[in-house]
Design a protein around this motif. Sequence first.
Motif, short mmCIF file in Angstrom:
data_model
loop_
_atom_site.label_atom_id
_atom_site.label_comp_id
_atom_site.label_asym_id
_atom_site.label_seq_id
_atom_site.Cartn_x
_atom_site.Cartn_y
_atom_site.Cartn_z
N LYS A 146 -1.18 13.35 5.98
CA LYS A 146 -2.27 13.33 5.02
C LYS A 146 -2.29 12.01 4.25
CE LYS A 146 -4.21 16.06 1.21
NZ LYS A 146 -4.00 17.24 0.34
N GLY A 147 -3.48 11.42 4.14
CA GLY A 147 -3.62 10.16 3.42
C GLY A 147 -3.09 8.97 4.18
N GLY A 148 -2.79 9.15 5.48
CA GLY A 148 -2.27 8.05 6.28
C GLY A 148 -0.84 7.69 5.98
N GLU A 149 -0.09 8.59 5.36
CA GLU A 149 1.28 8.30 4.97
C GLU A 149 2.28 8.68 6.06
OE1 GLU A 149 2.26 10.04 1.23
OE2 GLU A 149 0.84 8.81 0.11
N LEU A 208 1.82 3.91 1.64
CA LEU A 208 1.71 4.49 2.98
C LEU A 208 2.85 5.43 3.31
CD1 LEU A 208 0.44 1.36 4.97
CD2 LEU A 208 -0.89 3.27 4.03
N GLY A 209 3.52 5.96 2.30
CA GLY A 209 4.54 6.96 2.52
C GLY A 209 5.95 6.42 2.40
N GLN A 234 5.94 9.97 6.64
CA GLN A 234 6.89 10.72 5.84
C GLN A 234 8.32 10.57 6.37
OE1 GLN A 234 6.10 11.87 3.02
NE2 GLN A 234 3.88 11.69 3.25
N GLU A 285 0.84 -1.19 0.00
CA GLU A 285 0.00 0.00 0.00
C GLU A 285 0.88 1.25 0.00
OE1 GLU A 285 -3.63 -0.25 2.69
OE2 GLU A 285 -2.31 -1.71 3.64
#
Length: 247
Positions: free
Chosen positions: A170-173, A52-53, A175, A50
């Motif tokens: 943002k977006g569940g990522e 997820l960053g 970083q 997925e």
Amino acid sequence: MTSPSKQVVLRHFDEYSLAELLRARGKDEQAAKVQRAAEIIHPVAVIQDEPLGLEHAVGLAEAALDADEDYFAVILPDDVIEPTVAMSEMIRVRQEHGGSVLLAVEMEPSQVSNYGVFDVEATEADRVKKVVGMVEKTAVEDAQSNLVDTGRCLLDRATFGAPRRITAGKGGELQLSDAIALLISETPVYVVVHVGIRHALGNPAGFIPASVEFGLRHPKYGPALFADLETLLEKYRGEVGESHRSS
């Protein structure tokens, strides 16, 4: 690191029949390039199921390291850095100072809000700075320097613990910049200020100039491209030039 839908990327490094096919067709130069790719790198695929960053992706790579490997490189393909000795310089700084080492470039102050900006302290070496803070896409007036991050990092193994300790954005990522900010408070982090070319290929505004520059430098295609560009510049000088002046 790749996604489940991009397995074809790894095939670029396979020693399969493409080189033989090219040689059979008399394309020895192209065959040598394909063969060279398989000789200089032996990739190990780690799948990120997925998006997820970047920090999540980096964390998944821990399983690919041997137990005695205490640091690793992150190289983002949408940043082109020349000369290629930049990573060697970063390794030297790591060996001298420990911790993590990032590559920074000097940016026009008006453009820093598009990048992660470093807050730094001087060291004995002009092009090596100690990082005391990092802010992602800060306002121009709040920027602590004009040094911004690139897609080159040499990270201490301690980075792998960060995904469990940072908050998804943002977006569940998760970083990488948040993980680095956490590292700064716990371990030494340095930047090497790059002297050379950096092309950011993440959008057309970066990709197109990079393609033109590499084309102009090509010994075979450069002269013809230069002539074509002169013709195109003359053709669009009034239209595009006037639009640029009015904006």
